[in-house]
Write an enzyme that holds these catalytic residues in place. Structure first.
Site, PDB file in Angstrom:
ATOM      1  N   ASP A  41       0.840  -1.193   0.000  1.00  0.00           N
ATOM      2  CA  ASP A  41       0.000   0.000   0.000  1.00  0.00           C
ATOM      3  C   ASP A  41       0.877   1.245   0.000  1.00  0.00           C
ATOM      4  O   ASP A  41       2.033   1.225   0.446  1.00  0.00           O
ATOM      5  CB  ASP A  41      -0.896   0.026   1.236  1.00  0.00           C
ATOM      6  CG  ASP A  41      -1.894  -1.127   1.268  1.00  0.00           C
ATOM      7  OD1 ASP A  41      -2.256  -1.611   0.188  1.00  0.00           O
ATOM      8  OD2 ASP A  41      -2.293  -1.531   2.376  1.00  0.00           O
ATOM      9  N   ARG A  42       0.321   2.346  -0.467  1.00  0.00           N
ATOM     10  CA  ARG A  42       1.093   3.581  -0.617  1.00  0.00           C
ATOM     11  C   ARG A  42       1.776   4.009   0.682  1.00  0.00           C
ATOM     12  O   ARG A  42       2.938   4.431   0.682  1.00  0.00           O
ATOM     13  CB  ARG A  42       0.194   4.712  -1.130  1.00  0.00           C
ATOM     14  CG  ARG A  42       0.929   6.026  -1.360  1.00  0.00           C
ATOM     15  CD  ARG A  42       0.018   7.063  -1.991  1.00  0.00           C
ATOM     16  NE  ARG A  42       0.747   8.310  -2.215  1.00  0.00           N
ATOM     17  CZ  ARG A  42       0.835   9.294  -1.347  1.00  0.00           C
ATOM     18  NH1 ARG A  42       0.223   9.185  -0.160  1.00  0.00           N
ATOM     19  NH2 ARG A  42       1.530  10.383  -1.613  1.00  0.00           N
TER      20      ARG A  42
END
Length: 293
Positions: free
Chosen positions: A132-133
């Site tokens: 995830d970012r």
């Protein structure tokens, strides 16, 4: 890019059977034939219907790859590299792959820029383990399409992934296995949730590492790779990740993103069989939170 084998079998077989046994898909074999690849048996052009004999030497030249990735020349932190793969340290707040919100400076854009600087030709990067970012840590990249296919076959059961996470509250148990199926939240395009019925099997093992004032540092191992698996499992157990506002965690002055870091990858290199083990320590922002709490 060429891949070479010396046939170790005891009797002749068709080349297509040999290639299938090496993990070459029918789709890739067709691309080799029709889109600029080549098969050489003992130095001579051959086809998949030909026979390969014991001690024969087979070379497979992969067809050239193309990409629409826009190169970014922001430096990347490489933890391991060989002919077939890269393991990179992804910083937080960097998307793993391009998206409408982050079209030109994802991790993959940076890897493509690295390819151009290094002069890698006719191959493109393929992500195997994305994050995830706002999650930091180790990301596995296949350097060409055949490596990607083999690593994807490994990914479900044979790539060991472990994370360090800062959970809200104090986890009472020292070791736990969380086996709860997950599914999409019908009211959100992003969120996942524990499934009361149906859903996909998901299992996470947790080890408590250190108790903090109102949080704890834990190590977690994924046995499955569902989207947001650690985040959903921890939140369901009443301990959302610090900073994970999507699943009920709270931002703090010391940590303004979800406290999750991929700290360990272990697997066997699909071509050489070499055991690859890469460890990444707690990043600065998470280490600072632990120190101050």
């Amino acid at each position: 890019m060429k891949i070479e084998w010396t046939y170790q079998g005891e009797k002749q077989i068709k080349i297509r059977t040999f290639l299938k046994n090496q993990g070459v898909s029918r789709r890739l074999a067709t691309a080799i034939r029709h889109h600029g690849g080549q098969l050489l048996l003992n130095g001579k052009d051959c086809r998949r219907i030909n026979q390969i004999f014991p001690a024969d030497h087979l070379v497979m030249r992969l067809p050239p790859e193309t990409t629409t990735l826009v190169p970014s020349f922001v430096p990347i932190s490489i933890r391991y590299e060989d002919r077939d793969l890269l393991i990179i340290e992804k910083p937080p707040r960097v998307a793993s792959i391009p998206s409408p919100l982050h079209p030109t400076d994802s991790l993959m854009n940076r890897v493509w820029g690295y390819y151009l600087v290094r002069g890698y030709q006719k191959i493109t990067p393929h992500i195997v383990t994305r994050l995830d970012r706002d999650t930091s840590g180790l990301v596995l990249i296949a350097k060409h399409r055949f490596a990607h296919a083999l690593l994807n076959d490994l990914a479900v059961k044979q790539i060991k992934k472990e994370y360090l996470a800062i959970l809200s509250g104090q986890v009472k148990t020292t070791v736990a296995i969380i086996a709860l199926p997950l599914k999409r939240d019908p009211n959100s395009l992003i969120r996942r949730q524990v499934a009361v019925s149906g859903g996909k099997f998901a299992a996470t093992k947790l080890w408590r590492q250190q108790l903090l004032k109102n949080a704890c540092l834990c190590r977690l191992r994924l046995y499955t790779g569902r989207t947001h698996q650690i985040r959903v499992h921890c939140a369901f157990c009443g301990h959302p990740l610090v900073g994970d506002t999507v699943y009920g965690g709270k931002l703090t002055k010391q940590l303004d993103r979800q406290g999750l870091h991929c700290c360990y990858l272990e697997f066997h290199q699909p071509f050489s069989g070499k055991l690859i083990q890469v460890y990444s320590p707690l990043p600065v922002d998470m280490a600072k939170f632990v120190k101050l709490n």
